[in-house]
Write a protein that holds these residues in place. Sequence first.
Motif, PDB file in Angstrom:
ATOM      1  N   ARG A 103       0.919  -1.145  -0.004  1.00 41.77           N
ATOM      2  CA  ARG A 103      -0.075   0.165   0.018  1.00 41.77           C
ATOM      3  C   ARG A 103       0.912   1.377   0.162  1.00 41.77           C
ATOM      4  NH1 ARG A 103      -4.984  -0.704   4.173  1.00 41.77           N
ATOM      5  NH2 ARG A 103      -5.964   0.532   2.274  1.00 41.77           N
ATOM      6  N   GLU A 104       2.351   1.090   0.075  1.00 43.59           N
ATOM      7  CA  GLU A 104       2.801   2.326  -0.144  1.00 43.59           C
ATOM      8  C   GLU A 104       2.593   3.205  -1.493  1.00 43.59           C
ATOM      9  OE1 GLU A 104       7.268   3.059   1.248  1.00 43.59           O
ATOM     10  OE2 GLU A 104       7.398   2.277  -0.801  1.00 43.59           O
ATOM     11  N   ILE A 105       2.308   2.539  -2.486  1.00 41.14           N
ATOM     12  CA  ILE A 105       1.988   3.127  -3.830  1.00 41.14           C
ATOM     13  C   ILE A 105       0.963   1.986  -4.316  1.00 41.14           C
ATOM     14  CG2 ILE A 105       2.473   3.863  -6.196  1.00 41.14           C
ATOM     15  CD1 ILE A 105       5.265   3.765  -5.127  1.00 41.14           C
ATOM     16  N   GLU A 106      -0.231   2.681  -4.939  1.00 39.85           N
ATOM     17  CA  GLU A 106      -1.434   1.843  -5.440  1.00 39.85           C
ATOM     18  C   GLU A 106      -1.935   2.602  -6.661  1.00 39.85           C
ATOM     19  OE1 GLU A 106      -3.877   0.007  -1.965  1.00 39.85           O
ATOM     20  OE2 GLU A 106      -3.924   2.033  -1.696  1.00 39.85           O
ATOM     21  N   ILE A 107      -2.056   1.865  -7.632  1.00 39.14           N
ATOM     22  CA  ILE A 107      -2.736   2.207  -9.087  1.00 39.14           C
ATOM     23  C   ILE A 107      -4.294   1.919  -8.887  1.00 39.14           C
ATOM     24  CG2 ILE A 107      -2.650   1.970 -11.464  1.00 39.14           C
ATOM     25  CD1 ILE A 107       0.259   1.398 -11.546  1.00 39.14           C
ATOM     26  N   TYR A 108      -5.321   2.905  -9.012  1.00 38.20           N
ATOM     27  CA  TYR A 108      -6.384   2.421  -8.983  1.00 38.20           C
ATOM     28  C   TYR A 108      -7.061   2.730 -10.338  1.00 38.20           C
ATOM     29  CZ  TYR A 108      -6.810   2.640  -3.932  1.00 38.20           C
ATOM     30  OH  TYR A 108      -6.634   2.406  -2.471  1.00 38.20           O
ATOM     31  N   ILE A 109      -7.702   1.638 -10.688  1.00 38.33           N
ATOM     32  CA  ILE A 109      -8.503   1.651 -11.901  1.00 38.33           C
ATOM     33  C   ILE A 109     -10.033   1.485 -11.799  1.00 38.33           C
ATOM     34  CG2 ILE A 109      -8.845   0.957 -14.635  1.00 38.33           C
ATOM     35  CD1 ILE A 109      -5.945   2.185 -13.995  1.00 38.33           C
ATOM     36  N   LYS A 110     -10.757   2.419 -11.876  1.00 41.65           N
ATOM     37  CA  LYS A 110     -12.146   2.289 -11.377  1.00 41.65           C
ATOM     38  C   LYS A 110     -12.944   1.351 -12.399  1.00 41.65           C
ATOM     39  CE  LYS A 110     -15.822   4.893  -9.078  1.00 41.65           C
ATOM     40  NZ  LYS A 110     -16.271   6.412  -8.446  1.00 41.65           N
ATOM     41  N   ALA A 111     -13.843   0.640 -11.767  1.00 38.93           N
ATOM     42  CA  ALA A 111     -14.765  -0.201 -12.649  1.00 38.93           C
ATOM     43  C   ALA A 111     -15.737   0.514 -13.508  1.00 38.93           C
ATOM     44  CB  ALA A 111     -15.677  -1.168 -11.661  1.00 38.93           C
ATOM     45  N   ASP A 112     -15.741   1.975 -13.242  1.00 38.42           N
ATOM     46  CA  ASP A 112     -16.354   2.838 -14.311  1.00 38.42           C
ATOM     47  C   ASP A 112     -15.345   3.376 -14.966  1.00 38.42           C
ATOM     48  OD1 ASP A 112     -17.887   4.757 -15.601  1.00 38.42           O
ATOM     49  OD2 ASP A 112     -18.320   5.684 -13.893  1.00 38.42           O
ATOM     50  N   PRO A 113     -15.373   3.174 -16.349  1.00 35.70           N
ATOM     51  CA  PRO A 113     -14.201   3.516 -17.015  1.00 35.70           C
ATOM     52  C   PRO A 113     -14.314   5.378 -17.198  1.00 35.70           C
ATOM     53  CG  PRO A 113     -15.875   2.623 -18.543  1.00 35.70           C
ATOM     54  CD  PRO A 113     -16.109   2.159 -17.268  1.00 35.70           C
ATOM     55  N   GLY A 114     -15.463   5.748 -17.070  1.00 33.63           N
ATOM     56  CA  GLY A 114     -15.590   7.084 -17.008  1.00 33.63           C
ATOM     57  C   GLY A 114     -15.087   7.969 -15.768  1.00 33.63           C
ATOM     58  N   GLY A 115     -14.926   7.063 -14.617  1.00 32.97           N
ATOM     59  CA  GLY A 115     -14.412   7.611 -13.327  1.00 32.97           C
ATOM     60  C   GLY A 115     -12.864   8.100 -13.136  1.00 32.97           C
ATOM     61  N   ASP A 116     -12.601   8.170 -11.938  1.00 29.30           N
ATOM     62  CA  ASP A 116     -11.274   8.544 -11.482  1.00 29.30           C
ATOM     63  C   ASP A 116     -10.325   7.708 -11.394  1.00 29.30           C
ATOM     64  OD1 ASP A 116     -12.466  11.141 -11.197  1.00 29.30           O
ATOM     65  OD2 ASP A 116     -12.780  11.083  -9.182  1.00 29.30           O
ATOM     66  N   HIS A 117      -9.152   7.665 -12.296  1.00 25.90           N
ATOM     67  CA  HIS A 117      -8.002   6.626 -12.060  1.00 25.90           C
ATOM     68  C   HIS A 117      -6.910   7.475 -11.683  1.00 25.90           C
ATOM     69  CE1 HIS A 117     -11.317   4.829 -14.491  1.00 25.90           C
ATOM     70  NE2 HIS A 117     -11.215   5.829 -15.438  1.00 25.90           N
ATOM     71  N   GLY A 118      -5.933   6.828 -11.268  1.00 30.92           N
ATOM     72  CA  GLY A 118      -4.611   7.204 -11.053  1.00 30.92           C
ATOM     73  C   GLY A 118      -3.740   6.409  -9.926  1.00 30.92           C
ATOM     74  N   VAL A 119      -2.782   6.891  -9.467  1.00 30.49           N
ATOM     75  CA  VAL A 119      -1.691   6.480  -8.640  1.00 30.49           C
ATOM     76  C   VAL A 119      -1.705   7.205  -7.433  1.00 30.49           C
ATOM     77  CG1 VAL A 119       0.812   6.029  -8.498  1.00 30.49           C
ATOM     78  CG2 VAL A 119      -0.030   6.083 -10.627  1.00 30.49           C
ATOM     79  N   TRP A 120      -2.118   6.556  -6.397  1.00 32.05           N
ATOM     80  CA  TRP A 120      -2.153   6.935  -4.950  1.00 32.05           C
ATOM     81  C   TRP A 120      -0.835   6.765  -4.173  1.00 32.05           C
ATOM     82  CZ3 TRP A 120      -6.128   9.706  -2.437  1.00 32.05           C
ATOM     83  CH2 TRP A 120      -7.002  10.111  -3.363  1.00 32.05           C
ATOM     84  N   VAL A 121      -0.356   7.593  -3.369  1.00 33.65           N
ATOM     85  CA  VAL A 121       1.011   7.188  -2.594  1.00 33.65           C
ATOM     86  C   VAL A 121       0.928   7.659  -1.277  1.00 33.65           C
ATOM     87  CG1 VAL A 121       3.418   7.943  -2.673  1.00 33.65           C
ATOM     88  CG2 VAL A 121       2.105   8.040  -4.776  1.00 33.65           C
ATOM     89  N   LYS A 122       1.431   6.811  -0.369  1.00 32.65           N
ATOM     90  CA  LYS A 122       1.363   7.119   1.078  1.00 32.65           C
ATOM     91  C   LYS A 122       2.389   7.660   1.746  1.00 32.65           C
ATOM     92  CE  LYS A 122       0.427   4.276   5.323  1.00 32.65           C
ATOM     93  NZ  LYS A 122       0.367   3.145   5.890  1.00 32.65           N
ATOM     94  N   ASN A 123       3.579   7.688   1.059  1.00 30.67           N
ATOM     95  CA  ASN A 123       4.674   7.744   1.559  1.00 30.67           C
ATOM     96  C   ASN A 123       5.127   9.178   0.877  1.00 30.67           C
ATOM     97  OD1 ASN A 123       7.511   8.380   2.355  1.00 30.67           O
ATOM     98  ND2 ASN A 123       8.180   6.204   1.811  1.00 30.67           N
ATOM     99  N   ARG A 124       5.242  10.427   1.900  1.00 31.35           N
ATOM    100  CA  ARG A 124       5.288  11.631   1.488  1.00 31.35           C
ATOM    101  C   ARG A 124       6.801  11.703   0.749  1.00 31.35           C
ATOM    102  NH1 ARG A 124       1.860  15.717   2.364  1.00 31.35           N
ATOM    103  NH2 ARG A 124       3.820  17.244   1.907  1.00 31.35           N
ATOM    104  N   ASP A 125       7.460  10.946   1.166  1.00 33.67           N
ATOM    105  CA  ASP A 125       9.108  10.936   0.590  1.00 33.67           C
ATOM    106  C   ASP A 125       9.081  10.728  -0.811  1.00 33.67           C
ATOM    107  OD1 ASP A 125       9.875  12.071   3.098  1.00 33.67           O
ATOM    108  OD2 ASP A 125      10.497   9.747   3.808  1.00 33.67           O
ATOM    109  N   LEU A 126       8.085  10.014  -1.478  1.00 29.56           N
ATOM    110  CA  LEU A 126       7.895   9.519  -2.737  1.00 29.56           C
ATOM    111  C   LEU A 126       7.439  10.647  -3.522  1.00 29.56           C
ATOM    112  CD1 LEU A 126       7.475   5.717  -2.376  1.00 29.56           C
ATOM    113  CD2 LEU A 126       9.361   6.722  -3.121  1.00 29.56           C
ATOM    114  N   TYR A 127       6.595  11.568  -2.944  1.00 30.86           N
ATOM    115  CA  TYR A 127       6.050  12.427  -3.925  1.00 30.86           C
ATOM    116  C   TYR A 127       6.425  13.048  -5.121  1.00 30.86           C
ATOM    117  CZ  TYR A 127       1.810  12.469  -0.364  1.00 30.86           C
ATOM    118  OH  TYR A 127       0.669  12.019   0.608  1.00 30.86           O
ATOM    119  N   GLU A 128       7.628  13.578  -4.832  1.00 35.23           N
ATOM    120  CA  GLU A 128       8.467  14.378  -5.687  1.00 35.23           C
ATOM    121  C   GLU A 128       8.800  13.325  -6.991  1.00 35.23           C
ATOM    122  OE1 GLU A 128       8.702  17.292  -6.578  1.00 35.23           O
ATOM    123  OE2 GLU A 128       8.100  18.374  -4.800  1.00 35.23           O
ATOM    124  N   ALA A 129       9.231  12.278  -6.355  1.00 36.60           N
ATOM    125  CA  ALA A 129       9.849  11.160  -7.391  1.00 36.60           C
ATOM    126  C   ALA A 129       8.681  10.701  -8.433  1.00 36.60           C
ATOM    127  CB  ALA A 129      10.543  10.191  -6.907  1.00 36.60           C
TER     128      ALA A 129
END
Length: 343
Positions: free
Chosen positions: A262-288
Amino acid sequence: MRYVLVKEGESIRKVEVAEFGEERMLQEMTERHPEVLSIPSSGSIVPLVKEYSVNTGSVDLIAFDESGRIYLIETKLHRNFDKRKALAQLIDYASQIAMHDTFEDFKEKIHRKVGKTLEEIVKERFGENYEQILNRLKTAFDREDFALVLVMDELDAPLKDMILFLNRHSDLSIIGVELRRFVLDEKTEVFVPTVVGVEIPKKGDNLGSPITPEEFIKRYSQAGLGEIAERIIRSFRSAEEIFDDVRIVPTPQYLTLRIRDREIEIYIKADPGGDHGVWVKNRDLYEAIKQIGDNLGLETNIPTDDTTFAKIIKFNGIDGLKKVVDKLDRLIEELVNVSAEME
C-alpha cells in the motif's frame, strides 16, 4: 420498545426501559458479550482490541468472525451524542484505517494495545484452524471489507433511514443496533436488540463484492473499451508475476495494483468514466513519482497540505485511460523501482 411484559405466575408485570447509567456500561456489555448485538455473522463475533487509534480518534472496539470479516464498533448513548455525527465519526474512522494503515500496522497496533500478537489471539480462539482465519482476516483488511457497527441505546427514525440509504446506495456495510436494557430485579437484566441495515440490497450489481476480471472487462466492453480493459489486466498480472512486492487487490469499485503493501497503489475504477490514478502513502516519494508522471506526459499534482495519502498521478475518465494504457507497463516498472530505492 419502551417496555416489556413479564409473566410472573398468573400475573403480568410491565417493566419500563432502563437507561444505561454511563456509556461505559454499554461499551462493556458490547465487549464482553458481543452476542447480545444479534448481528448475523459466521460463527461468534470475537472481540479483538479496544480503543484502536487512528489519526482522528479511536475506534471503541474492533472484532472479527470466523469468515475473517472485521467489525468496527462504536457505542454511544443517545443523550450524549448527536446521532448523525456518531455515524459520520464511524465512517471517518473506517476511512482512516483504509487509507493509512497496512495490515502490518494493524497487527502492530493490536500487539501494543493488547500485549498479544494477532496470531496468538486467533490461535487461542480457533486452535488448529488459526492460519486459515488469519489469511481471511488479511484478505478482508486488504479489501477494506469492514462492517461498521453503531450501537446505541436508541436509534431514531432519521438515523435508521440514513443507515438504510447508505447501505443501499454505496458499497459501505453499516449496521445499526439499538440495544434496550430492562431491569427485572437486582440480579436479572434483559437486553433487547433491534438490528438495522443487515442484508440491505444494493442499488446496482455486485456493489458489495470485489470486482472480477470478467466483470471488469464486461463493464468496459459496454463502453466500447473491452480491449483497454484486457490490456490493463494483462499489465497488472504481468507485474504481479515479475515483481515480488506487487499484487492485484480488487475491491467493489476498483481494480487495484498494490506496490510494497500500500505504499503506492494504482487505482483503475470499474466505471471507465471515473477517477483513475496513482495514490501514494509515503510523502518522501511524492516528488519522484510526480517526475515519473511528468516524464510520461500524465497529469500530476502534489498536495500543499500535510496529506499523507494523495493522488499524485491522474488519468481520469476514458481519455485518461486511453492516454495511459500504452504507458502502463513502463509506469508500473518505474513505480516499483522508485519504491525499491527507498529501502
